[in-house]
Design a protein around this motif. Structure first.
Motif, PDB file in Angstrom:
ATOM      1  N   GLU A 186      16.182  34.990  42.172  1.00 49.59           N
ATOM      2  CA  GLU A 186      14.634  35.113  42.413  1.00 49.59           C
ATOM      3  C   GLU A 186      14.059  34.847  41.320  1.00 49.59           C
ATOM      4  O   GLU A 186      12.686  34.536  41.401  1.00 49.59           O
ATOM      5  N   HIS A 187      14.408  34.808  40.014  1.00 50.50           N
ATOM      6  CA  HIS A 187      13.818  34.204  38.981  1.00 50.50           C
ATOM      7  C   HIS A 187      13.156  32.908  38.975  1.00 50.50           C
ATOM      8  O   HIS A 187      12.236  32.474  38.311  1.00 50.50           O
TER       9      HIS A 187
ATOM     10  N   ASN B  10      13.048  32.083  50.951  1.00 46.77           N
ATOM     11  CA  ASN B  10      12.786  33.661  51.141  1.00 46.77           C
ATOM     12  C   ASN B  10      12.388  34.431  49.722  1.00 46.77           C
ATOM     13  O   ASN B  10      11.536  35.198  49.722  1.00 46.77           O
ATOM     14  N   ASN B  11      13.120  33.996  48.476  1.00 46.09           N
ATOM     15  CA  ASN B  11      12.593  34.382  47.328  1.00 46.09           C
ATOM     16  C   ASN B  11      11.198  34.162  47.104  1.00 46.09           C
ATOM     17  O   ASN B  11      10.214  34.676  46.571  1.00 46.09           O
ATOM     18  N   ALA B  12      10.714  32.751  47.226  1.00 50.56           N
ATOM     19  CA  ALA B  12       9.435  32.457  47.275  1.00 50.56           C
ATOM     20  C   ALA B  12       8.464  32.986  47.947  1.00 50.56           C
ATOM     21  O   ALA B  12       7.545  33.796  47.274  1.00 50.56           O
ATOM     22  N   LEU B  13       8.719  33.148  49.257  1.00 49.61           N
ATOM     23  CA  LEU B  13       7.837  34.125  50.202  1.00 49.61           C
ATOM     24  C   LEU B  13       7.732  35.306  49.728  1.00 49.61           C
ATOM     25  O   LEU B  13       6.717  35.967  49.772  1.00 49.61           O
TER      26      LEU B  13
ATOM     27  N   LEU C 252       4.266  30.146  48.252  1.00 51.87           N
ATOM     28  CA  LEU C 252       4.137  29.237  49.418  1.00 51.87           C
ATOM     29  C   LEU C 252       4.827  28.199  49.488  1.00 51.87           C
ATOM     30  O   LEU C 252       4.460  27.217  48.724  1.00 51.87           O
ATOM     31  N   PRO C 253       6.165  28.136  50.166  1.00 54.70           N
ATOM     32  CA  PRO C 253       6.915  26.874  50.355  1.00 54.70           C
ATOM     33  C   PRO C 253       6.483  26.214  51.508  1.00 54.70           C
ATOM     34  O   PRO C 253       6.623  26.837  52.468  1.00 54.70           O
ATOM     35  N   VAL C 254       6.034  25.013  51.414  1.00 53.31           N
ATOM     36  CA  VAL C 254       5.670  24.357  52.568  1.00 53.31           C
ATOM     37  C   VAL C 254       6.628  23.210  52.908  1.00 53.31           C
ATOM     38  O   VAL C 254       6.566  22.123  51.885  1.00 53.31           O
ATOM     39  N   VAL C 255       7.026  23.301  53.881  1.00 49.52           N
ATOM     40  CA  VAL C 255       8.049  21.990  54.212  1.00 49.52           C
ATOM     41  C   VAL C 255       7.333  21.178  55.021  1.00 49.52           C
ATOM     42  O   VAL C 255       6.510  21.118  56.106  1.00 49.52           O
ATOM     43  N   VAL C 256       7.458  19.755  54.825  1.00 50.09           N
ATOM     44  CA  VAL C 256       6.734  18.567  55.399  1.00 50.09           C
ATOM     45  C   VAL C 256       7.870  17.636  55.705  1.00 50.09           C
ATOM     46  O   VAL C 256       8.966  17.527  55.234  1.00 50.09           O
ATOM     47  N   SER C 257       7.314  16.629  56.468  1.00 49.05           N
ATOM     48  CA  SER C 257       8.126  15.630  56.996  1.00 49.05           C
ATOM     49  C   SER C 257       8.572  14.893  55.703  1.00 49.05           C
ATOM     50  O   SER C 257       7.730  14.736  54.758  1.00 49.05           O
TER      51      SER C 257
ATOM     52  N   GLU D  79      -0.405  17.339  58.188  1.00 51.48           N
ATOM     53  CA  GLU D  79       0.394  17.826  58.927  1.00 51.48           C
ATOM     54  C   GLU D  79       0.862  19.534  59.183  1.00 51.48           C
ATOM     55  O   GLU D  79      -0.077  20.273  58.486  1.00 51.48           O
ATOM     56  N   GLN D  80       1.152  19.830  60.239  1.00 50.29           N
ATOM     57  CA  GLN D  80       1.500  21.001  60.567  1.00 50.29           C
ATOM     58  C   GLN D  80       2.524  21.595  59.681  1.00 50.29           C
ATOM     59  O   GLN D  80       3.604  20.840  59.639  1.00 50.29           O
ATOM     60  N   PHE D  81       2.901  22.791  59.374  1.00 51.89           N
ATOM     61  CA  PHE D  81       3.835  23.452  58.709  1.00 51.89           C
ATOM     62  C   PHE D  81       4.334  24.958  59.276  1.00 51.89           C
ATOM     63  O   PHE D  81       3.455  25.446  59.890  1.00 51.89           O
ATOM     64  N   GLU D  82       5.730  25.256  59.202  1.00 53.19           N
ATOM     65  CA  GLU D  82       5.937  26.253  59.927  1.00 53.19           C
ATOM     66  C   GLU D  82       6.066  27.472  59.045  1.00 53.19           C
ATOM     67  O   GLU D  82       6.325  27.210  57.749  1.00 53.19           O
ATOM     68  N   ILE D  83       5.916  28.607  59.257  1.00 55.28           N
ATOM     69  CA  ILE D  83       6.136  29.961  58.247  1.00 55.28           C
ATOM     70  C   ILE D  83       6.113  31.136  59.416  1.00 55.28           C
ATOM     71  O   ILE D  83       5.532  31.161  60.294  1.00 55.28           O
TER      72      ILE D  83
END
Length: 194
Positions: free
Chosen positions: A84-85, A109-112, A117-122, A159-163
């Protein structure tokens, strides 16, 4: 409660390295503390500083060219041990979002859970972002959490991202898990009374 996250417009710090693990993000020798304070100072410690504690000129975070509240990283960011650190260190260094084409699940999950915010892009969008920043370090990225979009300002790249809806609600309201439960206290009490 933590800072609410709805939209973010910022320049970014590019780190185009794949498979960055949590020990590179925050080395194990710094995990003795039990509070979040000071972790940002040791983010990427072994990459940022030499053995005498002097900043390495060739590391991106030490360059005056790059700044901002967004870290852009290569594929498979946050792999390795559950730590988590790592999220604490990134947030403590002033970043509010990390962009990559893939995050390790535990890091994500730790970030959220910690307001990052972790943003996943293509892969293509990630390459476009790196190219835009390389061309102009003042390039801004715009993240719209309610719309779940990310774009390179002044371009057609968007782009759209999922959360997960629950995590989105927590980020937008500045809630951690306890804050969320407190926010629905009346509903919980009503359910108990029924």
């Amino acid at each position: 409660m933590r800072q609410k996250f709805t939209t973010l417009s910022s320049t970014a710090v590019p780190l185009p390295i794949e498979n960055i693990d949590t020990d590179q993000i925050i080395p194990a020798r710094f995990l003795k503390a039990t509070t979040r304070e000071g972790f940002g100072d040791n983010l990427f410690r072994d990459w940022r500083y030499d053995k005498d504690g002097n900043p390495k000129e060739d590391f991106v975070m030490n360059s005056p060219r790059y700044k901002g509240e967004i870290l852009v990283a290569g594929k498979n960011f946050g792999c390795g041990s559950s730590r988590e650190h790592a999220a604490w260190a990134i947030e403590g260094a002033g970043f509010r979002a990390v962009i990559s084409s893939f995050f390790a699940d535990i890091f994500r999950n730790n970030a959220l859970n910690n307001g990052l915010l972790p943003v996943v892009v293509s892969e293509k969008m990630l390459a476009d972002i790196f190219a835009a920043i390389e061309s102009d370090p003042n390039t801004e990225l715009f993240i719209d959490l309610p719309a779940q979009t990310i774009e390179i300002a002044g371009t057609e790249s968007k782009e759209q991202f999922e959360i997960a809806p629950y995590k989105k609600e927590c980020l937008m309201n500045g809630y951690d898990d306890v804050d969320f439960l407190v926010s629905i206290r009346q509903e919980i009490e009503s359910f108990e009374n029924r």
